[in-house]
Motif scaffolding. Structure first.
Motif: not given
Length: 616
Positions: A145, A152, A198
């Protein structure tokens, strides 16, 4: 931009300010960073301003032999590259035309595109040389990521709030709302693809568990581990009920009466369906008892009723273990009595775990699938049904449904070859066990078996007889047993009754010498009368005191009212149909050995060895 938190500034890292080593305690506000000396004293500093002026260093200036910065994992080569880039940025011309050419030369020199070079320049102007260290961070790649932890965490929190709930937003709506949340917080929103990735990274189990519950997730994703293994027929038998997705008609008026229920019993070893029961009443021990009786004894009467060959359903025998869910009809006093008398072990599946009854669940699904092909089916849900008019297309009554299901079970299900059985059918597996020397176990006594399937109560004898479920029963034998009792020590006696025919009940002698019939008082009926009809007639007599005290006459009056109501009311039609069905079954049972529910067993049709008493 100068007050923006630098990427190199982290909690716990070491800094040298004017040659003194400090540890970063709180860097949430770069203008007011809390630093602590090695002696424990703390002070607040504007680290960004100090760094820009050259008063803050990331390494001890005395350690000229190494330029490695452990906190940022920057090597000496990377630091040299960062300093070279910084020098090139300092030497950029300010004229617009020349600036463009100089930036193009830097693109070629460092082999990056214009947007990357512009980002480096922006980071350098905001944070100095450490701002250029960001390019050395290892980012991207499978499973990696690139977002900072704060961004996040915000994305994951919003996904949990919007998508991982029982009433989830669509994926597109979730993405739109997440980006709106970032914009409201004056934070640059992540791209649509980033958020979508995601969501796609969520496991199917996580999504199902959050949106539909753990039970649905387990049912859909569970992989059977063959929890149930049997080495012979009847070693383990499974039983369960299900509503039948079909609108039924009454047999006489041919008008709607609603749905029925089916109870199935299946052998785990051979997968053969041993017995079943289809009725209009809600599942109860009566449904279970009817299915058990059919499963345990030979099927001559059933085969003759539905015009099937004599050898089409050759299964019979007592099971060793009966596996079921935790419904009250499987976990009550009556089921305990049946298992104790016939030496059958009870086993319950864990609550909420359908997969532990996988064999019977699979059979029920097959039956349901077949029913969905019949006219008048309601299917399993509204979406599947669509605009199909179930009531308008209904054509089948209860007896016709029984005929369809029985013939399908005998001719199709039990004869279908299966891969899990090595290419054999359930009946072939059953016959294979017989050929190898296995024999089913039969009840040791017909009366004991019949009583094990009948409900019972324990009651005292009064001078008026016995009160059973609110109804009075009497017989000459009761005087004999009452006379043998001591005053003030009245015993309770076991009374068995047949819910399909309440005209008589069975009084069990306490010394084990036998059983006597006791008759219902105030009943002039010649035909069978069920417990449901009896209770209904009693209610009518209590509501209308002027009515006759004879329960049979009260029942006839109510039946007349119901027949008139049946022309208009579906519930009344269903009651009449259920009562007629109960009466026909009670009369059919009474024509065989014994009387009423639980009879109809013909021992003469069994092999010689099956008639022997099992003393094991």
């Amino acid at each position: 931009m100068a007050n923006k938190k630098p990427t190199w500034l982290k909690m716990g890292m070491s800094l040298w300010v004017h040659g003194t080593k400090f540890k970063v305690i709180d860097c949430s506000n770069p203008k007011n960073t809390i630093l602590e000396t090695e002696l424990g004293s703390r002070s607040a500093h504007n680290v960004v301003a100090l760094f820009s002026s050259g008063h803050v260093k990331l390494t001890d200036a005395k350690q000229n032999d190494t330029l490695r910065i452990a906190e940022l994992s920057v090597s000496s080569d990377e630091l040299e590259r960062a300093n070279a880039i910084a020098k090139d940025f300092d030497n950029l011309p300010h004229e617009y035309g020349k600036l463009g050419l100089a930036m193009a030369d830097l693109e070629a020199k460092y082999k990056v595109n214009r947007s990357t070079l512009a980002r480096w320049k922006r980071d350098y102007l905001a944070e100095g040389v450490p701002g250029l260290f960001r390019q050395f961070e290892k980012k991207g790649g499978p499973g990696k990521k690139r977002l900072d932890p704060t961004t996040e965490a915000m994305i994951q929190a919003d996904i949990k709030e919007l998508y991982l709930v029982r009433t989830p937003k669509s994926i597109d709506e979730t993405i739109r709302l997440i980006r709106s949340h970032f914009a409201a917080e004056n934070i640059r929103p992540p791209s649509v693809g980033t958020i979508r990735n995601r969501i796609r990274a969520l496991s199917e189990n996580e999504v199902l568990k959050a949106q539909k519950g753990s039970t649905v997730a387990r049912d859909q994703l569970h992989v059977s581990q063959d929890e149930h293994r049997a080495s012979r027929p009847l070693q383990e038998v499974q039983i369960d009920h299900t509503p039948i997705d079909l609108q039924l008609l009454s047999s006489e008026l041919r008008q709607l009466i609603g749905k029925a229920h089916i109870t199935l019993i299946q052998d785990v070893y051979s997968r053969v369906i041993l017995g079943l029961y289809i009725g209009l009443e809600h599942p109860s021990f009566l449904s279970v008892a009817n299915a058990l009786r059919e499963a345990i004894f030979t099927k001559e009467s059933v085969l003759a009723q539905f015009e099937l060959s004599d050898d089409a359903w050759p299964t019979y025998g007592l099971m060793e273990m009966l596996h079921s869910d935790n419904a009250v009809e499987f976990d009550g006093r009556q089921m305990d009595h049946f298992c104790a008398v016939n030496r059958v072990e009870k086993q319950f599946r864990p609550i909420g775990h359908k997969e532990y009854g996988g064999h019977i669940e699979s059979s029920i699904k097959a039956v349901v699938k077949h029913i969905h092909s019949l006219p008048g089916t309601t299917f399993s849900n509204i979406r599947e049904r669509g605009d199909y008019d179930s009531e308008g297309n209904a054509q089948i009554d209860l007896q016709e449904l029984r005929r369809i299901i029985y013939r399908w079970v005998v001719n199709n299900y039990n004869r279908k070859e299966r891969d899990e059985l090595g290419g054999l059918s359930p009946l072939q597996m059953w016959q294979k066990a017989l050929d190898e020397g296995w024999h089913p176990r039969m009840p040791t006594s017909y009366d004991d078996f019949r009583f094990s399937l009948l409900p019972y109560e324990e009651r005292r004898i009064t001078r008026h007889g016995i009160s059973l479920l609110g109804f009075k029963y009497s017989a000459p034998c009761l005087r004999h047993w009452r006379a043998r009792e001591k005053p003030r020590e009245r015993k309770k006696y076991r009374i068995y009754y047949d819910p399909l025919d309440m005209r008589r009940a069975d009084f069990v002698h306490p010394d084990g010498s036998g059983v006597s019939k006791i008759a219902l008082i105030s009943l002039s009926s010649e035909g069978p009368i069920s417990l449901v009809e009896l209770k209904s007639a009693k209610i009518r007599s209590s509501r209308y005191p002027e009515a006759t005290p004879d329960l049979h006459l009260a029942h006839q009056e109510e039946k007349t009212i119901l027949q008139e109501a049946a022309k208009k009311n579906k519930k009344a039609r269903k009651i009449l149909e259920q009562r007629a069905d109960s009466k026909s079954r009670a009369q059919a049972d009474g024509s065989h050995k014994g009387n009423g529910f639980g009879s109809g067993i013909d021992y003469s049709r069994l092999p010689d060895w099956a008639n022997t008493v099992d003393e094991s």
